[in-house]
Design an enzyme around this catalytic site. Structure first.
Site, PDB file in Angstrom:
ATOM      1  N   LYS A 114       5.496   3.346   6.138  1.00  0.00           N
ATOM      2  CA  LYS A 114       5.730   2.114   5.382  1.00  0.00           C
ATOM      3  C   LYS A 114       6.217   0.990   6.304  1.00  0.00           C
ATOM      4  O   LYS A 114       5.825  -0.168   6.138  1.00  0.00           O
ATOM      5  CB  LYS A 114       6.770   2.365   4.286  1.00  0.00           C
ATOM      6  CG  LYS A 114       6.221   3.107   3.086  1.00  0.00           C
ATOM      7  CD  LYS A 114       5.545   2.152   2.127  1.00  0.00           C
ATOM      8  CE  LYS A 114       5.183   2.835   0.824  1.00  0.00           C
ATOM      9  NZ  LYS A 114       4.550   1.911  -0.128  1.00  0.00           N
ATOM     10  N   LYS A 197     -10.591   0.737  -3.704  1.00  0.00           N
ATOM     11  CA  LYS A 197      -9.367   0.999  -4.449  1.00  0.00           C
ATOM     12  C   LYS A 197      -8.929  -0.266  -5.173  1.00  0.00           C
ATOM     13  O   LYS A 197      -8.952  -1.360  -4.601  1.00  0.00           O
ATOM     14  CB  LYS A 197      -8.261   1.461  -3.488  1.00  0.00           C
ATOM     15  CG  LYS A 197      -6.927   1.694  -4.157  1.00  0.00           C
ATOM     16  CD  LYS A 197      -5.868   2.076  -3.132  1.00  0.00           C
ATOM     17  CE  LYS A 197      -4.507   2.242  -3.796  1.00  0.00           C
ATOM     18  NZ  LYS A 197      -3.454   2.602  -2.813  1.00  0.00           N
ATOM     19  N   LYS A 200      -4.454  -5.724  -6.007  1.00  0.00           N
ATOM     20  CA  LYS A 200      -4.350  -7.188  -6.101  1.00  0.00           C
ATOM     21  C   LYS A 200      -4.693  -7.837  -4.764  1.00  0.00           C
ATOM     22  O   LYS A 200      -5.218  -8.943  -4.726  1.00  0.00           O
ATOM     23  CB  LYS A 200      -2.931  -7.584  -6.537  1.00  0.00           C
ATOM     24  CG  LYS A 200      -2.585  -7.173  -7.959  1.00  0.00           C
ATOM     25  CD  LYS A 200      -1.226  -7.698  -8.387  1.00  0.00           C
ATOM     26  CE  LYS A 200      -0.090  -6.997  -7.680  1.00  0.00           C
ATOM     27  NZ  LYS A 200       0.094  -5.609  -8.114  1.00  0.00           N
TER      28      LYS A 200
END
Length: 329
Positions: A114, A197, A200
């Site tokens: 991450k 996928k 946004k």
């Protein structure tokens, strides 16, 4: 008969899309029938990676509450609240952080991934808040003594850490926390309208709050079999985005639609029209509830306040126990 107590939460980090609904929220609506549920809009979690700009946070919280309520979560049956409205989350997080080895947080598989992923997006998340994310999640769960947590497979390492922290606390002080078990539910995964996928960031999402006309417009934009140029060309439904959606919304017609595509007896335009009307019908109740709630924002605020009041009562009782066994009271 209630099977157990569930805690789950979502970050208010932007507009909800249909993939988010099918990936988690739809399952919550089903689980509420059998479990005592605590569902939290975890705004402090959103700050772990988006602390620099909080200008849209309150709007995102309101929109998420609209999403949940319009999807069918019952505020009388469930405890629905905003995380930061219950300060005991922060207190338990602090106390748990005193006894959790740093190495436990560093070994969470998603931590370094991450940091690299969000770092590439220009975000500085080399912070304690980000590293301590699983600790805060643990506090969220243990505060309500939840024995069940709905998670995807990618979240299992976080939940296993929560179980380890619960065991460590129970061993060091007194066994007051149950070890939360995962509830793995099969998510209905949908691609975006371009076949990738749904995200946004790709601009390929179908908004959960889309009106019937917006829904039809997005379906018309869906990518179909690229090899099928003319209506008379046989198609391959296995590579068609529209057919993937039909698997969710038209299961009773799926075989006949697939056959018609392969035999070129149905064109892509007609196939999309059928899908759009199926989706409009399936989401009609959600859309109706949302319109009513949008017209009465005060009601949404009342629901969140009521949920926070109920959550605080449970949280206060837990923290009284924690302080007692830690000799803090």
């Amino acid at each position: 008969m209630v099977k157990g107590r569930i805690f789950s939460g979502m970050q208010p980090s932007g507009k909800f899309h249909l993939g988010n609904y099918l990936g988690a929220l739809e399952n919550w609506v089903k689980l509420q029938k059998d479990y005592e549920c605590f569902f939290s809009i975890v705004d402090w979690h959103a700050l772990t990676s988006s602390y620099e700009d909080t200008s849209k946070l309150q709007q995102n919280i309101f929109d998420m509450a609209l999403d949940w309520l319009s999807a069918g979560l019952d505020p009388e049956h469930n405890v629905i609240f905003v995380q930061s409205h219950v300060k005991e989350h922060a207190e338990l997080h602090l106390l748990l952080s005193m006894m959790t080895p740093l190495s436990w947080l560093e070994r969470v598989p998603t931590y370094k991934d991450k940091i690299q992923q969000l770092g590439n997006q220009g975000k500085d998340i080399n912070t304690y808040g980000f590293m301590g994310y699983p600790e805060l999640m643990t506090a969220d769960i243990l505060l309500y003594k939840a024995d069940t947590v709905p998670v995807g497979e990618d979240q299992l390492p976080h939940l296993e850490l929560s179980r380890e922290i619960a065991r460590r606390f129970n061993h060091m002080y007194k066994p007051i926390f149950p070890e939360p078990n995962p509830f793995l539910s099969k998510a209905s995964l949908l691609p975006g309208i371009d076949g990738r996928k749904m995200s946004k960031s790709y601009g390929n999402e179908i908004p959960f709050a889309a009106s019937p006309d917006e829904l039809r417009a997005r379906v018309r934009q869906m990518i179909t079999d690229p090899q099928r140029v003319k209506k008379s060309d046989p198609g391959n439904p296995d590579v068609c985005t529209v057919y993937t959606f039909h698997k969710i919304y038209s299961p009773d017609e799926l075989e006949s639609i697939g056959t018609a595509c392969r035999q070129a007896t149905i064109g892509c335009v007609e196939c999309k029209k059928r899908l759009a009307e199926r989706m409009v019908t399936a989401l009609a109740d959600i859309h109706t509830r949302r319109i009513a709630l949008e017209a009465n924002p005060g009601r949404v605020k009342e629901i969140l306040e009521y949920g926070a009041e109920r959550a605080r009562a449970v949280a206060a009782a837990t923290m009284a126990e924690v302080r007692q066994v830690m000799n803090l009271s």
